[in-house]
Enzyme design. Structure first.
Site, PDB file in Angstrom:
ATOM      1  N   TRP A 196      55.389  40.666 -53.034  1.00  0.00           N
ATOM      2  CA  TRP A 196      56.154  39.456 -53.376  1.00  0.00           C
ATOM      3  C   TRP A 196      56.123  39.194 -54.871  1.00  0.00           C
ATOM      4  O   TRP A 196      57.121  38.771 -55.460  1.00  0.00           O
ATOM      5  CB  TRP A 196      55.651  38.267 -52.554  1.00  0.00           C
ATOM      6  CG  TRP A 196      55.730  38.576 -51.098  1.00  0.00           C
ATOM      7  CD1 TRP A 196      54.692  38.745 -50.225  1.00  0.00           C
ATOM      8  CD2 TRP A 196      56.932  38.846 -50.337  1.00  0.00           C
ATOM      9  NE1 TRP A 196      55.171  39.085 -48.981  1.00  0.00           N
ATOM     10  CE2 TRP A 196      56.532  39.155 -49.019  1.00  0.00           C
ATOM     11  CE3 TRP A 196      58.295  38.858 -50.651  1.00  0.00           C
ATOM     12  CZ2 TRP A 196      57.435  39.462 -48.009  1.00  0.00           C
ATOM     13  CZ3 TRP A 196      59.205  39.165 -49.646  1.00  0.00           C
ATOM     14  CH2 TRP A 196      58.774  39.470 -48.342  1.00  0.00           C
ATOM     15  N   ASP A 217      52.961  31.328 -56.671  1.00  0.00           N
ATOM     16  CA  ASP A 217      53.442  31.350 -55.288  1.00  0.00           C
ATOM     17  C   ASP A 217      52.185  31.311 -54.416  1.00  0.00           C
ATOM     18  O   ASP A 217      51.362  32.227 -54.458  1.00  0.00           O
ATOM     19  CB  ASP A 217      54.222  32.653 -55.066  1.00  0.00           C
ATOM     20  CG  ASP A 217      54.627  32.880 -53.611  1.00  0.00           C
ATOM     21  OD1 ASP A 217      54.231  32.097 -52.743  1.00  0.00           O
ATOM     22  OD2 ASP A 217      55.335  33.879 -53.358  1.00  0.00           O
ATOM     23  N   LYS A 230      53.852  30.033 -43.062  1.00  0.00           N
ATOM     24  CA  LYS A 230      52.601  30.735 -42.826  1.00  0.00           C
ATOM     25  C   LYS A 230      51.469  29.775 -42.471  1.00  0.00           C
ATOM     26  O   LYS A 230      50.717  29.994 -41.556  1.00  0.00           O
ATOM     27  CB  LYS A 230      52.225  31.565 -44.067  1.00  0.00           C
ATOM     28  CG  LYS A 230      53.280  32.605 -44.398  1.00  0.00           C
ATOM     29  CD  LYS A 230      53.032  33.265 -45.726  1.00  0.00           C
ATOM     30  CE  LYS A 230      54.135  34.228 -46.096  1.00  0.00           C
ATOM     31  NZ  LYS A 230      54.324  35.336 -45.154  1.00  0.00           N
TER      32      LYS A 230
END
Length: 362
Positions: free
Chosen positions: A101, A171, A195
């Site tokens: 990511w 993030d 999540k």
């Protein structure tokens, strides 16, 4: 078969208490005669829901008054573009690449300006966090970007990088609300909620007010300007109403558990059960350097692909689902977010011990 132990990396397990409460309110939310799914985002009832959700996350994280909380759409992946569009004033930013990511965010930033790779752990399949205490950081960077917990690879920054005075953007999708955090150390801290916080469809952005300006890159769409959403209190257009409502319930559940200090303790206990087992097992091994292990995502392997596949299949039959690892790492991965009960981890380890005994004579 009843409720399973869901070890999925996201969308992931939610607290059962929250699901039951939402089920009770499904047809009639607190006497309104309708579901939150059907409710106008401009209604009094919904206004109370979104305001309460914001106040609860502010309480949980101790968010300073000079930070805004934005409930947005597009997932964490849309932030990969939104961040440079809004923050790359000098067209130059630094990225520390510790997983897929962070790498995608780094690649996206290259569309908008110069993205400088400050450090990377790709040389060892992202199985560690590089030393970020004294990086060579160019003076003219607009910000330094990290992905704090790497869902696929199971690594976590235990210390934030020394950005040498530059704005830190993080993030935190897969470690959101899993432990206390000093928000004032970040310019932007954001995460997709699917999540550890709620159902897919919401991304929460916590951003310092001085970073919210009209001065965005030319061609930035109205919907991708932080100012658009900050000025309208996340109600510029129809937000993901139901998702925000569930996030709000999760925030209240977290408060009831004792807040983020209590969650950290709970998560450390759960992770220790798994890591202690891997460190003593003859068959199963963790894939991450010990000092960088995540409390949320735990990848592991047997070293034999056929045995891995057999384990995943048998685990599923026994009620332990979504344990297959990401294709880039192989093997297995147990995501043990806030809502995963300790009992789920204990039962998984008992199952693994049994599997090891049965399959080690061969």
């Amino acid at each position: 078969m009843g409720r399973v132990y869901n070890f999925s990396a996201g969308p992931a397990v939610l607290p059962e208490e929250v699901l039951r409460e939402a089920a009770e309110e499904m047809l009639d939310y607190r006497g309104t005669g309708m579901s939150v799914m059907e409710m106008s985002h401009r209604s009094k009832a919904y206004d109370a829901i979104i305001k309460e959700a914001e106040q609860d996350i502010r309480d949980l994280m101790g968010i300073p008054d000079n930070y805004r909380v934005l409930f947005l759409q597009g997932g964490a992946s849309q932030q990969f573009a939104m961040i440079p569009m809004n923050l790359m004033k000098r067209k130059k930013a630094g990225y520390i690449v510790t997983g897929q990511w962070a790498k995608k965010a780094y690649q996206e930033a290259q569309i908008y300006g110069e993205a400088v790779k400050l450090a990377s752990s790709e040389d060892k399949t992202f199985s560690y966090i590089p030393d970020c205490s004294d990086l060579d950081i160019p003076e003219d960077l607009d910000y330094v970007y990290i992905c704090e917990n790497n869902t696929i690879y199971g690594t976590k920054y235990k210390e934030l990088p020394n950005t040498k005075g530059h704005t830190l953007v993080a993030d935190v999708s897969s470690c959101f609300l899993s432990e206390p955090v000093d928000v004032s150390r970040y310019g932007v801290i954001y995460g997709g909620v699917q999540k550890n916080v709620g159902p897919a469809g919401v991304v929460i952005v916590i951003i310092r007010e001085d970073l919210i300006t009209e001065d965005t890159l030319p061609g930035t769409p109205t919907m991708l300007k932080y100012k658009t959403h900050a000025d309208a209190d996340s109600l510029y257009n129809t937000p993901p109403c139901y998702g925000i409502y569930i996030c709000g319930k999760v925030f209240q559940w977290l408060k009831k558990q004792g807040g983020l200090e209590a969650m950290k303790k709970h998560n450390e206990e759960k992770a220790k059960i798994l890591y202690d087992f891997f460190d003593s097992s003859r068959m199963f091994k963790g894939t991450v350097e010990k000092k960088d292990r995540s409390l949320m995502n735990v990848p592991f392997v047997t070293g034999d692909k056929e045995l891995d596949a057999k384990f995943v299949a048998e685990a599923e039959k026994a009620g332990f689902v979504n344990l297959k690892g990401h294709r880039t790492v192989g093997g297995m991965r147990a995501s043990i977010y806030n809502a995963m009960p300790k009992e789920g981890v204990e039962k998984l380890v008992a199952f693994m011990k049994e599997f090891e005994e049965k399959n080690s004579q061969n």
